[in-house]
Write an enzyme that holds these catalytic residues in place. Structure first.
Site, PDB file in Angstrom:
ATOM      1  N   ARG A  24       0.527  -1.314  -0.257  1.00  0.00           N
ATOM      2  CA  ARG A  24       0.052   0.337   0.173  1.00  0.00           C
ATOM      3  C   ARG A  24       0.421   1.329   0.112  1.00  0.00           C
ATOM      4  O   ARG A  24       0.356   2.329  -0.316  1.00  0.00           O
ATOM      5  CB  ARG A  24      -0.955   0.255   1.096  1.00  0.00           C
ATOM      6  N   ARG A  87      -1.994   7.239  10.598  1.00  0.00           N
ATOM      7  CA  ARG A  87      -2.054   5.696   9.758  1.00  0.00           C
ATOM      8  C   ARG A  87      -2.774   6.222   9.140  1.00  0.00           C
ATOM      9  O   ARG A  87      -4.346   6.615   9.322  1.00  0.00           O
ATOM     10  CB  ARG A  87      -2.393   4.617  11.460  1.00  0.00           C
ATOM     11  N   THR A  90      -6.995  -0.095   7.606  1.00  0.00           N
ATOM     12  CA  THR A  90      -8.324  -0.790   7.184  1.00  0.00           C
ATOM     13  C   THR A  90      -9.138  -0.920   9.001  1.00  0.00           C
ATOM     14  O   THR A  90      -7.930  -1.324   9.877  1.00  0.00           O
ATOM     15  CB  THR A  90      -9.224  -2.027   6.920  1.00  0.00           C
ATOM     16  N   GLU A 179      -8.782  -2.390  14.618  1.00  0.00           N
ATOM     17  CA  GLU A 179      -8.131  -2.389  14.043  1.00  0.00           C
ATOM     18  C   GLU A 179      -6.889  -2.711  14.775  1.00  0.00           C
ATOM     19  O   GLU A 179      -7.145  -3.015  15.693  1.00  0.00           O
ATOM     20  CB  GLU A 179      -7.739  -0.742  13.294  1.00  0.00           C
ATOM     21  N   MET A 180      -5.337  -2.613  14.540  1.00  0.00           N
ATOM     22  CA  MET A 180      -4.139  -3.369  15.446  1.00  0.00           C
ATOM     23  C   MET A 180      -3.577  -2.224  15.411  1.00  0.00           C
ATOM     24  O   MET A 180      -2.320  -2.666  16.249  1.00  0.00           O
ATOM     25  CB  MET A 180      -4.175  -4.352  14.881  1.00  0.00           C
ATOM     26  N   GLU A 181      -3.523  -0.574  15.680  1.00  0.00           N
ATOM     27  CA  GLU A 181      -2.558  -0.172  15.659  1.00  0.00           C
ATOM     28  C   GLU A 181      -2.501   1.322  16.553  1.00  0.00           C
ATOM     29  O   GLU A 181      -1.632   1.513  16.713  1.00  0.00           O
ATOM     30  CB  GLU A 181      -1.375  -0.024  13.921  1.00  0.00           C
ATOM     31  N   SER A 203     -13.003  -1.646   6.075  1.00  0.00           N
ATOM     32  CA  SER A 203     -13.133  -3.210   4.884  1.00  0.00           C
ATOM     33  C   SER A 203     -14.340  -4.307   5.325  1.00  0.00           C
ATOM     34  O   SER A 203     -14.732  -4.801   5.211  1.00  0.00           O
ATOM     35  CB  SER A 203     -11.400  -3.821   4.923  1.00  0.00           C
ATOM     36  N   ASP A 204     -14.351  -4.534   6.841  1.00  0.00           N
ATOM     37  CA  ASP A 204     -15.377  -6.084   7.224  1.00  0.00           C
ATOM     38  C   ASP A 204     -16.333  -5.931   8.642  1.00  0.00           C
ATOM     39  O   ASP A 204     -15.582  -4.169   9.428  1.00  0.00           O
ATOM     40  CB  ASP A 204     -14.538  -6.798   7.176  1.00  0.00           C
TER      41      ASP A 204
HETATM   42  N1  HPA Z   1      -9.714  -6.730  13.222  1.00  0.00           N
HETATM   43  C1  HPA Z   1      -9.170  -6.154  13.345  1.00  0.00           C
HETATM   44  N2  HPA Z   1      -7.777  -5.296  12.650  1.00  0.00           N
HETATM   45  C2  HPA Z   1      -8.556  -5.492  11.478  1.00  0.00           C
HETATM   46  C3  HPA Z   1     -10.004  -5.806  11.106  1.00  0.00           C
HETATM   47  C4  HPA Z   1     -10.878  -6.316  11.827  1.00  0.00           C
HETATM   48  O1  HPA Z   1     -12.120  -7.051  12.291  1.00  0.00           O
HETATM   49  N3  HPA Z   1     -10.527  -5.315   9.566  1.00  0.00           N
HETATM   50  C5  HPA Z   1      -9.530  -4.623   9.692  1.00  0.00           C
HETATM   51  N4  HPA Z   1      -8.523  -4.902  10.711  1.00  0.00           N
END
Ligand code: HPA
Length: 233
Positions: A24, A87, A90, A179-181, A203-204
């Site tokens: 990306r 940042r 997604t 998300e994770m960051e 994204s979901d």
């Molecule tokens: N969990 C963690 N991080 C993410 C997710 C998720 O479902 N979707 C996009 N980043």
């Protein structure tokens, strides 16, 4: 040079966009920046510098999760003098009204990460967005009729948790998405007194179990990058 970034001094701009995915970073540099060049390929964690509206901007992949992201953020700030970190990534929605492709700006980031438990023992630190970057992003989006949502997000340590229902506790307390960051980024920015913001596209959804296609992701990613780059001026 730092341990994980091979750029020479001066090759990284004061403002850096931070996607998790290094590919990306390449796509952002090729799509949005002028005269970009690659300054990092260590571990394949690509980093580029170019210009946007005549100003130098860099884009650095961070990998997934707070531990990986903190390595890059620390070196960017401490070794390369970076001052503004945004940042771009997604997230998975926790709320029925946070829909696929929505853009969410993280005002604050809750977390399941241990980084602040070991710092602030028996107390909670609130990792928070930089107000100036947040205002610029929100105002740019409003002026250009790009709908956004803003609030608390969760920076989780595990993508694959044990309990598919556990998100509901966070959702009940108003957390918009996972998300994770972001919590790591906001914490390290505070530690070094620099500015940080996390802009996310959904994204979901953990609520509907739906996810976006690759094509849909690309078009919303463009709106998010547009906001991020224009928040830097
Ligand atoms: N969990 C963690 N991080 C993410 C997710 C998720 O479902 N979707 C996009 N980043």
């Amino acid at each position: 040079m730092s341990i994980h970034i091979e750029a020479k001094k001066g090759e990284i701009a004061e403002s850096v966009l931070l996607p998790g995915d290094p590919m990306r970073a390449k796509w952002i540099a090729e799509t949005f920046l002028k005269d970009s060049f690659c300054y990092n390929d260590v571990r394949g964690m690509l980093g580029y510098t170019g210009t946007f509206n005549g100003k130098p901007v860099s884009v650095q992949g961070t990998g997934m999760g707070i531990p990986s992201a903190l390595i890059y953020c620390h070196e960017l700030i401490n070794n390369y003098g970076v001052k503004n970190l945004i940042r771009v990534g997604t997230a998975g929605s926790y709320q029925p009204d946070v829909k696929l492709r929505d853009i969410v700006i993280a005002m604050a980031a809750s977390s399941t990460s241990g980084i602040n438990n070991t710092r602030f023992i028996n107390a909670d630190y609130s990792p928070t967005a930089d107000f100036e970057l947040f205002m610029k992003a929100a105002q740019y989006a409003q002026k250009h009729n790009i709908p956004i949502k803003a609030g608390n997000v969760l920076s989780a340590d595990e993508f694959y948790g044990d309990d598919p229902e556990s998100y509901k506790k966070w959702a009940k307390f108003g957390v918009l998405c996972v998300e994770m960051e972001a919590a790591g980024l906001y914490t390290i920015a505070a530690k070094f007194n620099v500015k940080a913001l996390a802009i996310l596209t959904i994204s979901d959804s953990l609520v509907t179990k739906k996810e976006t296609s690759a094509d849909e992701r690309e078009s919303t990613f463009k709106a998010m990058i547009d906001i991020a780059l224009n928040s830097l001026s």
